[in-house]
Structures are given as structure tokens and as C-alpha cells.
Design a protein around this motif. Structure first.
Motif, PDB file in Angstrom:
ATOM      1  N   VAL A   1       0.836  -1.435   0.422  1.00 27.10           N
ATOM      2  CA  VAL A   1       0.534   0.154   0.086  1.00 27.10           C
ATOM      3  C   VAL A   1       0.986   1.421  -0.224  1.00 27.10           C
ATOM      4  N   LEU A   2       2.236   1.189   0.498  1.00 23.55           N
ATOM      5  CA  LEU A   2       2.845   2.095   1.056  1.00 23.55           C
ATOM      6  C   LEU A   2       3.121   2.687   0.001  1.00 23.55           C
ATOM      7  N   VAL A   3       4.072   2.062  -1.148  1.00 29.09           N
ATOM      8  CA  VAL A   3       4.626   2.008  -2.420  1.00 29.09           C
ATOM      9  C   VAL A   3       3.642   2.359  -3.439  1.00 29.09           C
ATOM     10  N   ASP A   4       1.942   1.953  -3.805  1.00 33.65           N
ATOM     11  CA  ASP A   4       1.172   2.450  -4.152  1.00 33.65           C
ATOM     12  C   ASP A   4       0.772   3.872  -4.264  1.00 33.65           C
ATOM     13  N   ARG A   5       1.377   4.689  -2.578  1.00 31.24           N
ATOM     14  CA  ARG A   5       0.994   5.590  -2.898  1.00 31.24           C
ATOM     15  C   ARG A   5       2.105   6.886  -2.835  1.00 31.24           C
ATOM     16  N   LEU A   6       3.655   6.290  -2.947  1.00 35.01           N
ATOM     17  CA  LEU A   6       4.848   6.940  -3.212  1.00 35.01           C
ATOM     18  C   LEU A   6       4.528   6.913  -4.862  1.00 35.01           C
ATOM     19  N   TYR A   7       3.758   5.247  -5.697  1.00 32.49           N
ATOM     20  CA  TYR A   7       4.164   5.954  -7.310  1.00 32.49           C
ATOM     21  C   TYR A   7       3.093   6.446  -6.928  1.00 32.49           C
ATOM     22  N   ASP A   8       1.902   6.756  -7.006  1.00 33.29           N
ATOM     23  CA  ASP A   8       0.719   7.513  -7.320  1.00 33.29           C
ATOM     24  C   ASP A   8       1.959   8.677  -7.426  1.00 33.29           C
ATOM     25  N   ARG A   9       2.366   9.464  -6.154  1.00 31.13           N
ATOM     26  CA  ARG A   9       2.756  10.196  -6.082  1.00 31.13           C
ATOM     27  C   ARG A   9       4.285  10.491  -6.874  1.00 31.13           C
ATOM     28  N   SER A  10       4.311   9.412  -7.717  1.00 33.30           N
ATOM     29  CA  SER A  10       5.551  10.346  -8.110  1.00 33.30           C
ATOM     30  C   SER A  10       6.935   9.924  -7.038  1.00 33.30           C
ATOM     31  N   LEU A  11       7.311   9.573  -6.116  1.00 32.22           N
ATOM     32  CA  LEU A  11       8.184  10.541  -4.965  1.00 32.22           C
ATOM     33  C   LEU A  11       9.495   9.393  -5.546  1.00 32.22           C
ATOM     34  N   PRO A  12      10.448  10.145  -5.727  1.00 36.53           N
ATOM     35  CA  PRO A  12      11.821   9.165  -6.329  1.00 36.53           C
ATOM     36  C   PRO A  12      12.329   8.463  -4.382  1.00 36.53           C
ATOM     37  N   VAL A  13      12.911   7.925  -5.352  1.00 40.26           N
ATOM     38  CA  VAL A  13      13.521   6.916  -3.174  1.00 40.26           C
ATOM     39  C   VAL A  13      14.541   6.911  -2.832  1.00 40.26           C
ATOM     40  N   PHE A  14      15.309   7.273  -2.211  1.00 37.41           N
ATOM     41  CA  PHE A  14      16.744   6.758  -2.126  1.00 37.41           C
ATOM     42  C   PHE A  14      17.207   6.326  -1.102  1.00 37.41           C
ATOM     43  N   ALA A  15      17.190   4.780  -1.334  1.00 37.34           N
ATOM     44  CA  ALA A  15      17.235   3.463  -0.272  1.00 37.34           C
ATOM     45  C   ALA A  15      18.588   3.043  -0.358  1.00 37.34           C
ATOM     46  N   SER A  16      18.740   2.646   0.978  1.00 36.34           N
ATOM     47  CA  SER A  16      20.715   2.090   1.345  1.00 36.34           C
ATOM     48  C   SER A  16      20.347   0.468   1.829  1.00 36.34           C
ATOM     49  N   GLY A  17      21.097  -0.345   2.022  1.00 34.79           N
ATOM     50  CA  GLY A  17      20.343  -1.495   2.785  1.00 34.79           C
ATOM     51  C   GLY A  17      20.520  -2.852   1.438  1.00 34.79           C
ATOM     52  N   ARG A  18      19.700  -3.628   1.582  1.00 33.58           N
ATOM     53  CA  ARG A  18      19.799  -4.466   0.422  1.00 33.58           C
ATOM     54  C   ARG A  18      19.317  -3.869  -1.050  1.00 33.58           C
ATOM     55  N   PRO A  19      18.516  -5.140  -1.568  1.00 33.39           N
ATOM     56  CA  PRO A  19      18.272  -3.829  -3.613  1.00 33.39           C
ATOM     57  C   PRO A  19      16.720  -4.090  -2.686  1.00 33.39           C
ATOM     58  N   VAL A  20      16.709  -2.835  -3.536  1.00 36.89           N
ATOM     59  CA  VAL A  20      15.128  -2.370  -3.610  1.00 36.89           C
ATOM     60  C   VAL A  20      13.746  -4.160  -3.708  1.00 36.89           C
ATOM     61  N   ASP A  21      14.815  -5.295  -4.965  1.00 35.71           N
ATOM     62  CA  ASP A  21      13.267  -5.562  -5.584  1.00 35.71           C
ATOM     63  C   ASP A  21      13.990  -7.371  -4.359  1.00 35.71           C
ATOM     64  N   ALA A  22      14.563  -7.189  -3.195  1.00 35.12           N
ATOM     65  CA  ALA A  22      15.120  -8.439  -2.847  1.00 35.12           C
ATOM     66  C   ALA A  22      14.556  -7.749  -1.142  1.00 35.12           C
ATOM     67  N   ILE A  23      12.666  -7.241  -0.796  1.00 33.22           N
ATOM     68  CA  ILE A  23      12.074  -7.075   0.680  1.00 33.22           C
ATOM     69  C   ILE A  23      10.848  -8.344   0.439  1.00 33.22           C
ATOM     70  N   PHE A  24      10.926  -8.110  -0.549  1.00 34.36           N
ATOM     71  CA  PHE A  24       9.497  -9.842  -0.449  1.00 34.36           C
ATOM     72  C   PHE A  24      10.524 -10.664  -0.555  1.00 34.36           C
ATOM     73  N   PRO A  25      10.240 -11.463   0.518  1.00 33.53           N
ATOM     74  CA  PRO A  25      11.022 -12.858   0.201  1.00 33.53           C
ATOM     75  C   PRO A  25      11.077 -13.822  -0.577  1.00 33.53           C
ATOM     76  N   PRO A  26      11.080 -15.066  -1.404  1.00 36.28           N
ATOM     77  CA  PRO A  26      11.021 -16.157  -2.385  1.00 36.28           C
ATOM     78  C   PRO A  26       9.979 -16.135  -1.800  1.00 36.28           C
ATOM     79  N   GLU A  27      10.103 -17.102  -1.025  1.00 37.05           N
ATOM     80  CA  GLU A  27       8.708 -18.043  -0.582  1.00 37.05           C
ATOM     81  C   GLU A  27       7.433 -16.888  -0.129  1.00 37.05           C
TER      82      GLU A  27
END
Length: 335
Positions: free
Chosen positions: A282-308
């Protein structure tokens, strides 16, 4: 500023007033949709949605009490755009909203469920029952209770003469397959399917046509520097933000971003449970709706949901979120 410090309150009237296309698609029109010449279904979908808009705009009959144009028996009260991520379904849906006679409403499936939570079922029917058209983006039937709720809501709205348009990533007669084994809800799903003319939209995800891989994570100092360069940027530690999201109803996530122009996230890591993952969607949808760029450290953004999780019943919802978050992180990487 820290999102985790904010405690926004959202009045029900604001939820109704915000049933309009998101800022990212404010300029979307039929004329600006560019069908992929290699994907004939896109041009066909454009023609189908244009025709639906023209039918809505047709003058009503001169006699009788009906305020909307009559439908022939074969014409259904809704149009349903099915396809993968990033093929232009939301662009077409928004273009329809702009072309349709007003008043028209526009919201995501999740926003509709939030509206019912705020207004009650009868209150929501009354609030939306005067619309000429209701557009529902990202139609979801992951939860049996929401299946019945939204199916009943749309049925009541159709009875009041409201036309419907929706997008999703699953054909309407396949909604619910592979998500929950509840045959009691199959009748609801099939009845809902019968209200739409389904239009397929094929093609690759336009967000990743030029770059499939997400950008490399930034280091924390770089995130801090880029946030400092944006007076209206926020910065939050990922675990702290996740804990804060759990304390807010998802209907307040949009207000959480009021006045924010960029988002910094430090310590990105995979989420640990399904409830947290769904709040992140839900948060990502709201970020995308508003075209808010994201600056992120840590794991790559495509790793936030585990494989399972990506292999489970909410797979399409998570993949949509990853597609959108990757696009926002790519925007942030170029700032």
C-alpha cells in the motif's frame, strides 16, 4: 523530516474527495497513449475504451426517467482491462475518467475497501451512487471478505446506473484462482465477471524496457546527502518505518506523504511477515501515485519480499509493488 514521526488524521470527506486519478497520471489522455506496434492488443484496447467513453457520453433518451443512455442487451455496464504490469492499463483507465461525463470517481480496489471502512457500506453506496462512472484500478480479490464486500458494492452501484471500469492482472473469470480455496466465493466472482466486457492488454513492462535490473543500493551517507539536498524529503530507518506503518490504518498512508517530494530509506531489508508485506504494498502504491523518488540503502529494492512470499497467493500484488518501487529507486538514483 521522518515519516515515522507523523500521525495523520484523514476525514471521510477527504477519502471521497480524493477519488480522482493520481498525480502521476494527471496528464494521461487517449491522445497520449502510445500503443506498442508489436503488441496489437494495445491498439485494440485503446479503441475499446474510447468506444466505451463515447457510449457513456451519448445523450440520454428523450422520454422516460432514465438519466443515462440506454444500453443494448449485449452491452455490459463495465469494461475490464486485463494484462501484466506496465502495459498502460492505468493510462487507459485515467484517460477514460477524463473523457467520461462527470461526476466520475477513480480509486484503487484498496481505497474502495478503506472508504467502506470509513463510511460504512450504505454510506459508500450513497456517496458513489450518483456517479456516472466509477473507475477501479488494480482490482484485487486476495481476501474472501473483500471479495464479497466489493462485489456487493459494485452490484448496488450498477443497480443505481453507475458504469464501471476496472483494471487488474487477472481475467475476471479467473479472479481468486490460486489465492484461496473457498468455493463459497466462486459464485460471487463469477457474478462480478458477468458485469464486465474483458479487454486483454499485452506487452512488456514499460517501466523496465530500458533497464531490467534495479539500481545498486546507495550507502547511508549518500542517502543522507540526497535527502539534505531536498528540503521536502523525508528519511527513515526501514525497521522503524515498518513498525510505524503497523500503527496506522492504510487509508492514512496517502496523508502520511503530504508535502513530501522525495523519500529516503536506510537499512532496507526483507520483510518478515505477510501483514507487513501487504502494508508495504500500500505504501509503495501511494509513493508511486505521487511520483516520489526513493533513495535507499541496504538490500536492493527487489529483495524486500522473500522468495516464499513471491511464490504465494499474493504474488502478483508483490510483483506490482517491486515493479513500481524499482522505477522509483531508479528515479532516485539519477537525482
Amino acid at each position: 523530516m521522518h515519516l515515522s514521526d507523523r500521525q495523520p488524521e484523514v476525514a471521510p470527506a477527504r477519502l471521497v474527495a480524493e477519488l480522482v486519478p493520481p498525480p502521476r497520471f494527471a496528464d494521461a489522455r487517449f491522445e497520449t497513449y502510445r500503443p506498442d506496434p508489436n503488441e496489437p492488443s494495445q491498439a485494440a484496447a485503446l479503441a475499446a475504451v474510447r468506444a466505451f467513453a463515447e457510449r457513456l457520453s451519448a445523450p440520454p433518451p428523450r422520454k422516460g426517467l432514465f438519466r443515462r443512455a440506454a444500453r443494448t442487451p449485449e452491452q455490459k455496464p463495465g469494461i475490464y482491462l486485463d494484462g501484466g504490469f506496465g502495459v498502460g492499463k492505468t493510462h487507459l483507465l485515467t484517460s477514460l475518467w477524463h473523457a467520461a461525463p462527470q461526476p466520475a470517481g477513480y480509486g484503487t480496489f484498496v481505497e474502495l475497501t478503506h472508504l467502506v471502512g470509513a463510511l460504512g457500506f450504505a454510506g459508500t453506496v450513497d456517496a458513489l451512487g450518483t456517479l456516472r462512472l466509477l473507475c477501479v484500478d488494480e482490482f484485487e480479490l486476495d481476501d474472501p471478505g473483500d471479495t464479497v464486500l466489493v462485489s456487493s458494492l459494485l452490484t448496488r452501484l450498477v443497480e443505481r446506473g453507475v458504469a464501471l471500469a476496472a483494471t487488474s492482472n487477472t481475467l475476471p473469470d479467473k479472479l481468486g484462482e490460486g489465492r484461496f480455496a473457498a468455493e463459497d466465493f466462486l459464485r460471487e466472482i463469477q457474478a462480478l465477471s458477468a458485469r464486465f466486457d474483458a479487454v486483454r492488454v499485452d506487452g512488456p513492462d514499460y517501466r523496465h524496457r530500458d533497464a531490467v535490473e534495479p539500481p545498486a543500493p546507495l550507502d547511508e551517507d549518500t542517502v543522507a546527502e540526497r535527502v539534505a539536498a531536498h528540503p521536502a524529503a523525508s528519511i527513515d530507518d526501514w525497521p522503524t518505518l515498518l513498525a510505524h506503518l503497523a500503527s496506522l490504518h492504510p487509508s492514512r498512508y496517502g496523508a502520511l506523504l503530504d508535502g513530501v517530494e522525495a523519500v529516503g530509506l536506510t537499512g532496507l531489508a526483507p520483510v518478515g511477515d505477510q501483514n507487513t508485506a501487504l502494508r508495504v504494498v500500500v505504501l509503495v502504491d501511494r509513493l508511486y501515485d505521487r511520483s516520489l523518488p526513493v533513495f535507499a540503502s541496504g538490500r536492493p529494492v527487489d529483495a524486500i519480499f522473500p522468495p516464499e512470499m513471491l511464490a504465494g497467493g499474493y504474488r502478483k500484488k508483490y510483483l506490482r509493488a517491486l515493479s513500481r518501487l524499482t522505477a522509483l529507486a531508479r528515479e532516485g538514483a539519477t537525482r
